[in-house]
Design an enzyme around this catalytic site. Structure first.
Site, short mmCIF file in Angstrom:
data_model
loop_
_atom_site.label_atom_id
_atom_site.label_comp_id
_atom_site.label_asym_id
_atom_site.label_seq_id
_atom_site.Cartn_x
_atom_site.Cartn_y
_atom_site.Cartn_z
N LYS A 198 34.91 -35.40 32.61
CA LYS A 198 34.71 -36.72 32.98
C LYS A 198 33.91 -36.57 34.55
CE LYS A 198 37.51 -38.32 29.08
NZ LYS A 198 37.80 -39.28 28.49
N ASP B 248 34.42 -44.55 25.90
CA ASP B 248 35.97 -44.02 25.87
C ASP B 248 36.19 -46.45 26.91
OD1 ASP B 248 36.75 -42.19 25.40
OD2 ASP B 248 36.60 -41.31 28.11
#
Length: 288
Positions: A65, A101
């Site tokens: 990420k 997220d």
């Protein structure tokens, strides 16, 4: 046919392909979502390939990420400050990175009635998932306590959070003493590490020698298995707890809306993800 990838390592445990392909079918889109096992060495080439006209974009998961945020052409919204992404959109050959997220985690906390405003929240880990959790919790007005092995990574999270958000950030070492100090009177404990993720069913970030905070909600971002060792320990201690399935569905729905510009069928996605997890677990004997 448009394609969407999941880039991570490992990805065999993921139910995202089942979840998103069910959503595409419900929307009557001739799209395909596929998991591609991607090592750190492979990541740059995988990201470059997403510029192809057949690719709509990708999801990015552990451990990429942060690295993926450096490989796209542009970072949108919070991702530009956060330095971590989980979604890539191919906009006519330009790769734009997003972080869904944050919204996914915040929405699922709200769905479970968790209120951390003016209270302490412990985040275990300092990777990309921890960054998203920290951002979401700071916007909710929490006092953040980050427990991690790499203290510089924890301090970096503190530095990137918006000024004035939350009550402050403290970073603690990943030791028994550090966990005890960080968790004192905590209202929330978040596992943002892969410890306990399939196939490591017995793994847990929380030592048995340390009791969980008495009034904490325990949130494990891991969705596979549905109940991790950490979640089971919290429930056994009489605490409220959940795994990350709700977050998976919500962040996936937000990503799907970015790729397709369609309203995501959240119910279809949740049912498909749950069925895939139950099927996996019926085929894998638990060691506990």
């Amino acid at each position: 046919m448009r394609r969407v990838a999941l880039l991570g390592f490992p990805v065999a445990h993921s139910v995202s392909p089942t979840m998103h392909n069910a959503a595409f079918a419900a929307l009557r889109l001739p799209w395909r979502y596929e998991a591609i096992s991607t090592t750190p060495e492979d990541l740059p080439n995988r990201v470059v390939a997403l510029r192809g006209s057949d690719w709509a974009g990708a999801n990015v998961t552990v451990p990429h990420k942060v690295a993926a945020a450096r490989l796209v052409d542009r970072l949108a919204d919070h991702a530009s400050l956060l330095g971590a992404i989980n979604t890539v959109v191919n906009s006519e050959g330009t790769l734009v990175g997003y972080n869904t997220d944050i919204g996914g985690f915040g929405a699922d906390l709200a769905a479970h009635g968790v209120d951390v405003s003016g209270r302490s929240a412990v985040i275990l880990g300092a990777g990309g998932a921890a960054r998203a959790a920290a951002w979401a919790l700071s916007e909710m007005g929490a006092d953040l306590r980050i427990v991690c092995r790499d203290l510089s990574a924890g301090r970096e999270i503190a530095d990137i959070l918006p000024s004035g958000a939350g009550m402050g950030v403290q970073v603690f070492p990943w030791t028994e003493a550090g966990l005890q100090s960080a968790s004192e009177d905590a209202a929330l404990v978040v596992n943002a590490t892969p410890m306990g993720m399939s196939p490591d069913f017995d793994g847990t970030p929380w030592p048995k020698s340390i009791p969980l905070p008495r009034e904490a909600f325990v949130y494990d971002m891991i969705f596979n298995p549905l109940r991790t060792t950490l979640v089971e320990a919290a429930l056994a201690a009489g605490l409220r707890a959940c795994g990350g399935l709700g977050m998976l569905v919500e962040q996936g729905a937000l990503a799907l809306s970015l790729w397709t510009r369609s309203m995501p069928p959240r119910g279809v996605m949740h049912s498909a993800a749950m069925a895939a997890l139950e099927k996996q677990h019926a085929q894998i004997p638990y060691s506990r």
